[in-house]
Design an enzyme around this catalytic site. Sequence first.
Site, short mmCIF file in Angstrom:
data_model
loop_
_atom_site.label_atom_id
_atom_site.label_comp_id
_atom_site.label_asym_id
_atom_site.label_seq_id
_atom_site.Cartn_x
_atom_site.Cartn_y
_atom_site.Cartn_z
N GLU A 168 -78.58 8.04 69.00
CA GLU A 168 -78.32 6.80 70.33
C GLU A 168 -79.00 7.49 71.56
O GLU A 168 -78.48 8.31 72.26
CB GLU A 168 -77.12 5.99 70.28
CG GLU A 168 -77.29 4.63 71.38
CD GLU A 168 -76.40 3.69 70.74
OE1 GLU A 168 -76.85 2.74 71.56
OE2 GLU A 168 -75.68 3.93 70.28
N ASP A 223 -81.41 12.67 79.95
CA ASP A 223 -82.65 12.36 79.25
C ASP A 223 -82.62 12.72 78.30
O ASP A 223 -82.47 14.03 76.98
CB ASP A 223 -84.14 13.09 79.61
CG ASP A 223 -85.39 12.86 79.41
OD1 ASP A 223 -85.61 11.58 78.18
OD2 ASP A 223 -86.23 13.44 79.33
N ASP A 282 -84.11 0.10 79.28
CA ASP A 282 -85.24 -1.11 80.14
C ASP A 282 -86.68 -1.09 79.89
O ASP A 282 -87.02 -0.40 79.89
CB ASP A 282 -85.02 -0.37 81.35
CG ASP A 282 -85.22 -0.66 82.75
OD1 ASP A 282 -86.13 -1.55 82.18
OD2 ASP A 282 -84.67 -0.20 83.53
N ASP A 318 -83.45 -7.99 74.11
CA ASP A 318 -83.54 -9.44 74.64
C ASP A 318 -84.95 -10.01 75.11
O ASP A 318 -84.72 -11.01 76.14
CB ASP A 318 -82.81 -9.52 74.79
CG ASP A 318 -81.89 -9.45 75.82
OD1 ASP A 318 -81.57 -9.58 77.32
OD2 ASP A 318 -81.97 -8.24 76.25
N ARG A 359 -71.42 -4.93 73.76
CA ARG A 359 -71.41 -6.20 75.26
C ARG A 359 -72.07 -7.00 75.88
O ARG A 359 -72.86 -7.73 76.47
CB ARG A 359 -70.57 -5.52 76.66
CG ARG A 359 -71.09 -4.40 77.20
CD ARG A 359 -70.01 -3.76 78.89
NE ARG A 359 -69.17 -3.55 78.21
CZ ARG A 359 -67.77 -2.71 78.58
NH1 ARG A 359 -67.92 -2.53 79.66
NH2 ARG A 359 -67.26 -1.63 77.80
#
Length: 226
Positions: A57, A109, A131, A167, A206
Amino acid sequence: MNDPTTIRRLYGRRQGHTLRAGQAALVEELLPRIAVPADGPLDAVRLFGNDRPLQVEIGFGAGEHLAGQAAAAPGTGFLGCEPFLNGVVGALAHVRDGALDNVRIHMGDALEVIERLPDESLERVYLLHPDPWPKARHAKRRMMNHGPLDLIAAKLKPGAEFRLGTDDPTYCRWSMMVMNQRRDFIWQAHTARDFLKRPADWPETRYERKARRQGHEVWYFRYIRI
């Protein structure tokens, strides 16, 4: 292959609020025990002591998704990479509370870890709510660029999966544009609903809940490496 080092510089904050005593103890005591080794080649045996499937991940936030996946697949090794200290603390708490022995963490990283893994060694790679770097002049900083994707593709087994969640409308459009230029991944969406509905085996974070509270749409992309 494009050079993944084009985004080697990590931008943004590395730490937010000051750690409480219990959080600092996690960093001092638990993190060294489950940290990804700092140098040298990596494989499942070195990381976990035996041969097992591996998943990565990239940027795990507070670690909810990483911990959820690890709890659901105890026989799989999970590598979580996150440069933000407070996020690492969150993941460490999940590892402790869930007694998860199949998680290794790298504070830094993700590409530095991925490039040290054998080619065709990963079952799945996750990139959730990265980001977006919305300004055009910052587009080269996005993880969804061909350099990082070349590296990810090389490390995924044929038939393995790359998952992206976002999103941000700009990042959504950018990612679709970049992936549509590639011939080494097949998008697993056949209808719009396929990337508007979170898969059952995709634990909610979250950050995702916050996005929904703010009225944002969330998109779920699944690609198979060919």
